[in-house]
Structures are given as C-alpha cells and as structure tokens.
Design a protein around this motif. Structure first.
Motif, PDB file in Angstrom:
ATOM      1  N   CYS A 125       0.857  -1.178   0.000  1.00 13.46           N
ATOM      2  CA  CYS A 125       0.000   0.000   0.000  1.00 13.46           C
ATOM      3  C   CYS A 125       0.899   1.237   0.000  1.00 13.46           C
ATOM      4  O   CYS A 125       2.009   1.212   0.531  1.00 13.46           O
ATOM      5  CB  CYS A 125      -0.877  -0.059   1.239  1.00 13.46           C
ATOM      6  N   SER A 126       0.388   2.312  -0.615  1.00 10.54           N
ATOM      7  CA  SER A 126       1.227   3.509  -0.756  1.00 10.54           C
ATOM      8  C   SER A 126       1.725   4.015   0.598  1.00 10.54           C
ATOM      9  O   SER A 126       2.799   4.588   0.697  1.00 10.54           O
ATOM     10  CB  SER A 126       0.446   4.606  -1.461  1.00 10.54           C
ATOM     11  N   CYS A 127       0.941   3.734   1.661  1.00 14.91           N
ATOM     12  CA  CYS A 127       1.327   4.279   2.967  1.00 14.91           C
ATOM     13  C   CYS A 127       2.541   3.556   3.563  1.00 14.91           C
ATOM     14  O   CYS A 127       3.170   4.058   4.489  1.00 14.91           O
ATOM     15  CB  CYS A 127       0.143   4.221   3.923  1.00 14.91           C
ATOM     16  N   ARG A 173       5.995  -4.637 -10.420  1.00  9.85           N
ATOM     17  CA  ARG A 173       6.477  -3.274 -10.669  1.00  9.85           C
ATOM     18  C   ARG A 173       7.512  -2.866  -9.613  1.00  9.85           C
ATOM     19  O   ARG A 173       8.532  -2.271  -9.918  1.00  9.85           O
ATOM     20  CB  ARG A 173       5.298  -2.295 -10.645  1.00  9.85           C
ATOM     21  N   LEU A 232     -11.901  -8.469  -0.976  1.00 12.17           N
ATOM     22  CA  LEU A 232     -11.243  -8.127  -2.235  1.00 12.17           C
ATOM     23  C   LEU A 232      -9.796  -8.641  -2.249  1.00 12.17           C
ATOM     24  O   LEU A 232      -9.296  -9.115  -3.272  1.00 12.17           O
ATOM     25  CB  LEU A 232     -11.258  -6.596  -2.350  1.00 12.17           C
ATOM     26  N   LYS A 241      -1.642  -5.437 -19.964  1.00 10.03           N
ATOM     27  CA  LYS A 241      -1.711  -4.116 -19.351  1.00 10.03           C
ATOM     28  C   LYS A 241      -1.574  -4.295 -17.853  1.00 10.03           C
ATOM     29  O   LYS A 241      -1.977  -5.324 -17.314  1.00 10.03           O
ATOM     30  CB  LYS A 241      -3.065  -3.479 -19.668  1.00 10.03           C
ATOM     31  N   ARG A 280      -5.295  -3.153 -12.574  1.00  9.13           N
ATOM     32  CA  ARG A 280      -5.756  -1.936 -11.910  1.00  9.13           C
ATOM     33  C   ARG A 280      -5.746  -2.118 -10.408  1.00  9.13           C
ATOM     34  O   ARG A 280      -6.276  -3.102  -9.895  1.00  9.13           O
ATOM     35  CB  ARG A 280      -7.163  -1.607 -12.374  1.00  9.13           C
ATOM     36  N   GLN A 281      -5.131  -1.169  -9.751  1.00  8.15           N
ATOM     37  CA  GLN A 281      -5.082  -1.271  -8.298  1.00  8.15           C
ATOM     38  C   GLN A 281      -6.366  -0.740  -7.687  1.00  8.15           C
ATOM     39  O   GLN A 281      -6.787   0.373  -7.971  1.00  8.15           O
ATOM     40  CB  GLN A 281      -3.916  -0.455  -7.769  1.00  8.15           C
ATOM     41  N   VAL A 282      -6.956  -1.561  -6.847  1.00  2.44           N
ATOM     42  CA  VAL A 282      -8.206  -1.181  -6.182  1.00  2.44           C
ATOM     43  C   VAL A 282      -8.021  -1.381  -4.690  1.00  2.44           C
ATOM     44  O   VAL A 282      -7.520  -2.416  -4.251  1.00  2.44           O
ATOM     45  CB  VAL A 282      -9.362  -2.064  -6.705  1.00  2.44           C
ATOM     46  N   ALA A 283      -8.396  -0.381  -3.901  1.00  3.77           N
ATOM     47  CA  ALA A 283      -8.253  -0.501  -2.441  1.00  3.77           C
ATOM     48  C   ALA A 283      -9.499  -1.160  -1.851  1.00  3.77           C
ATOM     49  O   ALA A 283     -10.590  -1.033  -2.403  1.00  3.77           O
ATOM     50  CB  ALA A 283      -8.071   0.879  -1.832  1.00  3.77           C
ATOM     51  N   ASP A 284      -9.334  -1.875  -0.747  1.00  7.39           N
ATOM     52  CA  ASP A 284     -10.497  -2.406  -0.043  1.00  7.39           C
ATOM     53  C   ASP A 284     -10.775  -1.493   1.142  1.00  7.39           C
ATOM     54  O   ASP A 284     -10.114  -1.563   2.179  1.00  7.39           O
ATOM     55  CB  ASP A 284     -10.217  -3.836   0.440  1.00  7.39           C
ATOM     56  N   ILE A 285     -11.752  -0.598   0.962  1.00  5.74           N
ATOM     57  CA  ILE A 285     -11.996   0.401   2.007  1.00  5.74           C
ATOM     58  C   ILE A 285     -12.819  -0.154   3.162  1.00  5.74           C
ATOM     59  O   ILE A 285     -13.088   0.543   4.125  1.00  5.74           O
ATOM     60  CB  ILE A 285     -12.690   1.667   1.446  1.00  5.74           C
ATOM     61  N   THR A 286     -13.205  -1.411   3.052  1.00  5.66           N
ATOM     62  CA  THR A 286     -14.030  -1.961   4.133  1.00  5.66           C
ATOM     63  C   THR A 286     -13.171  -2.540   5.263  1.00  5.66           C
ATOM     64  O   THR A 286     -13.696  -2.899   6.307  1.00  5.66           O
ATOM     65  CB  THR A 286     -14.952  -3.081   3.613  1.00  5.66           C
ATOM     66  N   GLN A 341     -11.112  -3.107   8.444  1.00  7.34           N
ATOM     67  CA  GLN A 341     -11.117  -2.395   9.723  1.00  7.34           C
ATOM     68  C   GLN A 341     -10.253  -3.137  10.720  1.00  7.34           C
ATOM     69  O   GLN A 341     -10.169  -4.361  10.692  1.00  7.34           O
ATOM     70  CB  GLN A 341     -12.540  -2.315  10.288  1.00  7.34           C
ATOM     71  N   GLY A 396     -18.233  -5.230   5.531  1.00 10.01           N
ATOM     72  CA  GLY A 396     -19.540  -4.956   6.116  1.00 10.01           C
ATOM     73  C   GLY A 396     -19.849  -5.755   7.357  1.00 10.01           C
ATOM     74  O   GLY A 396     -20.980  -5.737   7.856  1.00 10.01           O
ATOM     75  N   CYS A 441     -11.564   2.956  -7.899  1.00  9.47           N
ATOM     76  CA  CYS A 441     -10.320   2.703  -7.140  1.00  9.47           C
ATOM     77  C   CYS A 441     -10.633   2.247  -5.717  1.00  9.47           C
ATOM     78  O   CYS A 441      -9.804   1.617  -5.071  1.00  9.47           O
ATOM     79  CB  CYS A 441      -9.493   3.980  -7.018  1.00  9.47           C
ATOM     80  N   GLU A 472     -22.957  -1.874   4.057  1.00 10.92           N
ATOM     81  CA  GLU A 472     -23.308  -2.664   5.238  1.00 10.92           C
ATOM     82  C   GLU A 472     -22.596  -2.205   6.504  1.00 10.92           C
ATOM     83  O   GLU A 472     -22.856  -2.732   7.575  1.00 10.92           O
ATOM     84  CB  GLU A 472     -22.954  -4.139   4.995  1.00 10.92           C
ATOM     85  N   SER A 473     -21.646  -1.306   6.396  1.00  9.97           N
ATOM     86  CA  SER A 473     -20.933  -0.930   7.619  1.00  9.97           C
ATOM     87  C   SER A 473     -20.685   0.561   7.654  1.00  9.97           C
ATOM     88  O   SER A 473     -20.290   1.157   6.668  1.00  9.97           O
ATOM     89  CB  SER A 473     -19.594  -1.667   7.709  1.00  9.97           C
ATOM     90  N   GLY A 487      -6.314   2.259 -10.012  1.00  9.82           N
ATOM     91  CA  GLY A 487      -7.385   2.207 -11.004  1.00  9.82           C
ATOM     92  C   GLY A 487      -6.953   2.659 -12.382  1.00  9.82           C
ATOM     93  O   GLY A 487      -5.938   2.219 -12.918  1.00  9.82           O
TER      94      GLY A 487
END
Lengths: 305, 456
Positions: free
Chosen positions: A65-67, A102, A134, A200, A203-209, A211, A282, B75, B97-98, B113
């Motif tokens: 992750c970028s952080c 990469r 994800l 190609k 695509r990078q996708v974050a999982d914002i769920t 916790q 969730g 993204c 859901e959360s 993305g």
C-alpha cells in the motif's frame, strides 16, 4: 542473484505456520525474513526471533500500500545490500500484492531473483472470504503457486469444489493441498515467477471496508468470561489474535472467523493483554464488540481502542 | 489572444469580447472517431485521439479530458457496470453494510485504477493543445463519491448520524484533494468538482454538510494557482446561493436551472456561470438550427455577458449529432452571422401522442420515475434505486416504472405530465418528489398513503 519468495494468503490461511515449515527447507542458509502485519501490533514476528533468521517487521499497513511502500522498499534495499542467501516476505493477510512485479522490477532490486508468489488458501473458509474480501482475489491474481491449507478440516467433496473454483480463477497455476502448512521441497524447486499476468498493468483497487480494532483486556477479566466474549464476537470478525495472561499463565489467542483457538503460550509474549481484531466487508464488528461488552458487563475489563 | 486566455479572463471575472465555449464531450468524444464509451474511457490512445477530434471540430476555449464520475469510486472498490454509449454506473457500494470511515491509506495514488491511463492522456493533451485550449480535470464531488461508497442509505444517515456523514465526507474531500493534485501536476488548468447529487438536497443540508468540504477544496485549488468550477446537474436552483458561498471561480448548471435567474445570483458573488444547453431535447434530438437558435437566444437574453460560459448542461450524450455541436460552436463564435441566418427559422415541433394511465382507476400504487437516464445520471440512479428498493419490499403490491428522457416518446410524456424537473417521482399521477431523493422511509410512508387512497 538473491532468490526472493513472497508468501500471501488471506487472514487465517496459515501463512505463519507455513513460513515455519518453509524456513526448514533453507537450513544452513543465511535467511532474511520480512514479516508484514496489517494491525499495528506485531504478533507473528515473535515466533521467529529465536530462529536465527534476520527479521524485519513492517506493521500497521500493507507493504504494497502507498502508505507503507517507502518503508518496504527501504527495508528491502537494506537487506539486499547485506546479501543474504534467501529472502522470504510474508505479506499481511489483507494486502493487495498486484504491484509486486512493478516494485521488484525497479533498478534498485536488480540483484534480487523474484521466484514468485505462494498464495495460501484456507480450505475451510475459502468460499466465504473469496466473495467478501477483495484482498483474497487480488492475492490469487498474482499467485505463481497456490497451496490449499487446512485440508484436514474439510471433506473431500468440499476440497474438490475449492480446487475446481481455483482452477477457474487461475487456470494453469500449480495448486497443492496440505495441512498444518507442510510443504514438499519439490514444490519450491519448480516455482517460477510469471511476468505480469496481463498485457496491461492490473488496476489497483483498495479495499476500504477493512477495519482494525484493538482490545485491551484487563487482569480482572476471567478466562471463562474472555472466552465467552470472544465467542460472541468471533463470527463478526476475520481474525482475532494476541497474547493474554490469565491465572499466571500466558495464552495465545488465535481465531479465524468462528474457529476459536486459545492455547497456552510459553515463548516471549509481546504486547500482553492486547487483542488485535481484523474485519471488513460490512461485518458489524464494532457493534458486535460493544454489544458483547454490554451483555457480559465487561466495560471495565475489555477496552475497545 | 489564444482561446484559452478568453476563458481564463472570464474565470478571472474580467470583460471579454466573446463568450467562451466549453463542450463537455465525455463519451461523445469517442463517437467522433468511431470508438464506444468503454474504449474511450479505458484506452489512452483512443481517448487522446477522440479528444483531439473534439478540439479540431468544435473549436473549444476549454475542454475536459475525461468525464467519468466513477473513476475514484472504482479505485475504492465499487464495481461498475459498463455501457457502450454512456459512462459506467456504480453497481456495488462497499460501505453499504458498515458505517466505518475508510483509512486514509486507501486514498488513490497515481497508480490506482485508471489513473495511470488518465494522467498520461492529460499530459499528452497538454502537449498537443495546451497552448490554445484550457484543459479541465474533473473530480468526483465528495457527496456523490460518499453516495457511491455508502449507497442510498446516506440520505437517511444525514438525519440519523450526522457525525458519520461528516466523517465520510471528510474522507471523500481528502480523496478529491489528492486526485486534483495529480491532475494539476499533469497540467490541468481548471479543476471542476462534479457533484450531481448536490441538486438533491436542501440548502440547509448543503450548509450543514457541504459548505466546509467545498470551501476547503476551492481554497486548495486557489493555493495551487489553478481555476475551479462547481458542476451540478438537476434542479439546483435552491442551492446556487450556498454553492456561491464556497467560492468557486465558476459554476456550471444544466437545463433544470434557469440560467438568467441563476446568473443574477452568481453575479452578486462575482462568480462565472456556464451551461445550460439542453442535452436531450436540443443537443441530441434537435436540428443544427435548433442548437444554433438556442445559443443565440440564450446570449440575447443575457444582458451582462461578463462571467458567462456557454456549455452543454452536463456530459453530452454519446449520440449527439456532430453538426449540432458544430452549430453551437458557430453560434458562439459568430453570433451575429448565425442570428441573421436563423432570422426566418421556426422550430418544427413533433407531435407525438402518448396516453397517460387512468390514475383514478388504479388498483395499486403506481410509482413513475422520470429521469434523464438512471444509467448515466447519478442523481437519477439514486432516485431510481430508492424506487427499486421499495419495489423489492412491496413486490406485486406496487408498480414501478422509469421514463428516461432519452426517447422522443418519453419527452412527450414528460411534457404532457408537466414534469417540472428531472429526476422527479410521481405516485398515482401526483408529483411527490421533485429533485429530492427521498429516504427509504419517506418513500414507504408516501406509498402507504397511496395504498390507502387506492383502496378507499
């Protein structure tokens, strides 16, 4: 060239147990380990402190992750300069390693020989986490080898379904079955890193769920109550891990979903009486923790951070 | 003077001899080169080729590079449904859901993305036409992004858990700032925040939730020495004044807002305003003369042309005939000649017969949702979603139908019903929700009243 192995796998797939097995294949080699934990509190690292391997820990976020990427690249550069015989990286269970090619393709890492990504799959919970997390799909998407672990916990029929599903997701990738993270030397010999799977970049996708919660357990709380508390919240978590001291004895709490394991622990326990809870997709984890604390009247015994 | 300088003067609120024009050619750009929406929103070469064609044919003072409000949401884990002739729409909402605030470490990076492709296209456009044309980088507004992440429940959260909504908007504002930074670094001259859902909330809610994030974003853009714009669609009339107070350099509105009335407000705050050529009735279904006439009439109806930009109401439909946009460009660039040419032109009104339901004879409640198109307009998507959620709950006990403003028959139906704005929701033939997305609970209450009326 220094061979480098990446171990991935969703929370509870058995990466740490597998790593313990894997390092036995490299006896008499100078080994450098990078262990990455999503939670701030490092737990897995404790196990490797006495194994003679040079251990670097990166906690509180995924190395991909970028952080945390800067820190990861710096740690890896330092390790590469020391020229160990083998480097093994255990990614956090919640990490998205789709940018691994990469990162390792940068000129700074030209002395590294990326052998590939070994993705651990929890035979018991795979169906559940595949559709909710994800990270599980992302880890599989760059896997060069899949190891279906914990097969002792499932029926042959269920194992066949898991194999078929994995065959659909990643056709042509070697998949082995095992229990307790055991590994055959031949599996590793034939491991070969594919290049990026797509023409190609993925695509990078974050999982914002995702916790993370920290629970401080005071000495007042009895083991019975703690066990009851954990059994109330476990279904609403991916993972609960940590060490507690009860009745003068240290215990290792290690739960994967509803599969609760609390075992006596005799090693050096770091961050005693703190549990790391990981969840996502969730799951009503916060609600569940608060309601369990209320139900068992534990407001003085278990503190949600 | 280069065309972009004219636009910059307007954004600096100075007087200009002509009014600048900014065609919002998003997926429509692809049509000019024979590429569909999926190609033009995913393939760098096809996108750049299409944008250069827009530049060549429509002679714009400014143009957006990519018009897709789903880039950030994608993204952050929202699944998208792709269409060949429209931008994608959001299918899943990761926070449905959360009620948690995502970690800052999930904020998209230039590697996330579609950003690698978009940023390259921006750099290439800057190099190709940046000397003459102002380039717009469009970011998804915090409220629309929050809705993408949380889903329809956000409308109820605004009543039930204000702190959560503020926390989520704060996260979305951070995302907006970062994305704007990437776009500015890639050479964008104007950063536009596109937030169609702003038209669906009250001014009080705007002040309570949106004023702070928007002011912060526009201040940030100013500190980076770029111009800014606030794009809204739907009937945002009631919110124009509170939008002005967040201090954008310009505001862009669609046909649902009366430009003359809105300009009176933006003039008070010395903010430029753009829009509002009707996307469907004029640009898509009108003739070239209709388009030219609309622009000439619009220009003639506005006395003070300072702080004015001519633009479509929003992202142009894919199939807008090329000659219509060319007509608009002609009318902007050569207004007097075009006025003379149209002296004797009378628009031909097509007479399409539509039959309305017999609302007095209904056996169960009938919910009719009039939208621009729920697949492409975010406000329409969320209004349609709430109707679909009700349909799931009530099943055969109610009927739900969507009329998209994309066909001539539906346009005629809107006229016959007297639909004042899109999206609007009617129950049993009565206008119940006009440019306000009801919460699940509000719609259920209205349905239950309608059920009693039908059975009475």
């Amino acid at each position: 060239m220094i061979p480098l192995y990446l171990i991935t796998g969703f929370l509870g797939a058995g990466k740490t147990t597998f790593l313990k097995e894997l390092i036995t294949l490299f006896r008499n080699k100078r080994l450098a380990l990078i262990i990455n934990e999503f939670g701030k509190e490092s737990i897995d690292g404790v196990f490797f402190k006495d194994k003679g391997a040079a251990l670097s820990e990166i906690s509180n976020g995924s190395i991909f992750c970028s952080c945390k990427l800067d820190q990861f690249e710096q740690v890896l550069k330092n390790i590469a300069q020391k020229k160990p015989d083998v480097i093994i990286i255990e990614a956090s269970g919640l990490s998205n390693p789709q940018n691994v090619h990469r990162i390792l393709g940068q000129p700074d890492f030209s002395t590294l020989d990326y052998k590939g990504s070994i993705c651990l799959v929890d035979a018991l919970n795979f169906h559940k986490v595949l559709y909710t997390a994800l990270a599980c799909k992302q880890q599989l998407s760059v896997a060069d080898m899949i190891i279906i672990n914990k097969t002792d916990l499932v029926t042959q029929e269920s194992l066949n379904q898991t194999k078929a599903l994995l065959g659909e997701i990643r056709p042509g990738i070697p998949a082995y079955t095992t229990s307790y993270g055991r590994i055959e030397k031949e599996w590793i010999l034939y491991l070969k890193s594919g290049k990026d799977n797509n023409d190609k970049p993925l695509r990078q996708v974050a999982d914002i769920t995702l916790q993370k919660f920290l629970l401080d357990v005071t000495s007042v709380c009895s083991m019975e109550l703690l066990r009851e508390f954990i059994s109330l919240i476990a279904k609403d978590t991916y993972r609960i891990k940590g060490f507690v001291n009860k009745g003068g004895q240290n215990w290792f709490v290690d739960c994967v979903g509803e599969n609760i394991k609390i075992t006596p622990y005799h090693g050096t326990a770091d961050k005693l009486n703190r549990l790391v809870v990981l969840s996502g997709s969730g799951l009503p984890t916060r609600k569940s923790i608060i309601s369990a604390i209320e139900k068992l009247n534990l407001s003085e015994d278990v503190l949600l951070k | 003077m280069q065309p972009k300088e004219i636009l910059f003067k307007v954004l600096r609120h100075e007087k200009t001899d002509i009014v600048p024009w900014v065609p919002f050619a998003g997926v429509h750009a692809g049509k000019l080169k024979g590429y569909n929406a999926i190609e033009v929103l995913n393939d760098e070469d096809k996108l750049v080729a299409s944008l250069l064609e827009v530049n060549r044919l429509y002679k714009p003072h400014g143009q957006p590079v990519l018009f897709d409000l789903q880039v950030e949401a994608e993204c952050l884990g929202c699944e998208l449904v792709w269409a060949e002739n429209a931008p994608p729409s959001v299918k899943t909402h990761p926070l449905a859901e959360s009620m948690e605030i995502p970690c800052d470490c999930t904020i998209p990076t230039p590697e996330s993305g579609r950003f690698p492709m978009i940023l390259n296209a921006m750099r290439r456009m800057k190099k190709e036409v940046g000397d003459t044309t102002a380039l717009y980088g469009l970011i998804c507004g915090p409220f629309t992004l929050a809705s993408h992440l949380r889903g329809n429940d956000i409308f109820m959260d605004m009543y039930d858990d204000e702190d959560y909504v503020k926390g989520l908007l704060n996260y979305c504002t951070k995302v907006g700032k970062k994305v704007a930074e990437y776009y500015i670094d890639a050479g964008m001259d104007v950063i536009a925040i596109v937030d169609p859902l702003i038209s669906q909330i009250s001014s009080d809610h705007f002040t309570q939730f949106m004023s702070e994030p928007y002011t912060e974003l526009f201040d940030f853009f100013r500190s980076k020495n770029v111009f800014s714009s606030f794009f809204v669609c739907g009937d945002a009339t009631r919110n124009i004044e509170v939008m002005c107070k967040t201090k954008p350099d310009s505001i862009s509105i669609d046909e649902n807002v009366d430009l003359i009335t809105a300009k009176a407000i933006t003039d008070k705050y010395n903010i430029a305003i753009g829009g509002n050529i009707p996307l469907t009735t004029v640009m898509l279904h009108g003739t070239q003369q209709d388009n030219m006439k609309y622009v000439v009439d619009l220009l003639d109806s506005i006395e003070n042309k300072q702080n004015l930009i001519i633009a479509p109401g929003c992202d142009m439909p894919y199939d807008v005939p090329v000659e219509n946009s060319v007509g608009v460009a002609q009318a902007v660039l050569y207004t007097d000649d075009v006025r003379e040419m149209l002296k004797n032109y009378k628009a031909v009104e097509e007479d399409i017969e539509v039959e309305l339901p017999d609302y007095n004879a209904l056996k169960k409640p009938l919910i009719e949702v009039f939208t621009l198109d729920s697949a492409t307009c975010a406000a329409c998507t969320y209004m349609m979603n709430v109707a679909n959620i009700a349909k799931k709950k009530y099943g055969d006990a109610i009927d739900v139908v969507e009329y998209k403003f994309t066909t001539k028959e539906n346009i005629a139906r809107c006229k016959k019903m007297g639909v004042p704005n899109l999206p609007s929701m009617y129950i049993n033939g009565e206008l119940k929700f006009r440019s306000i997305i009801p919460s699940k609970e509000e719609l259920e209450a209205a349905i239950e009243v309608a059920q009693r009326e039908v059975s009475a």
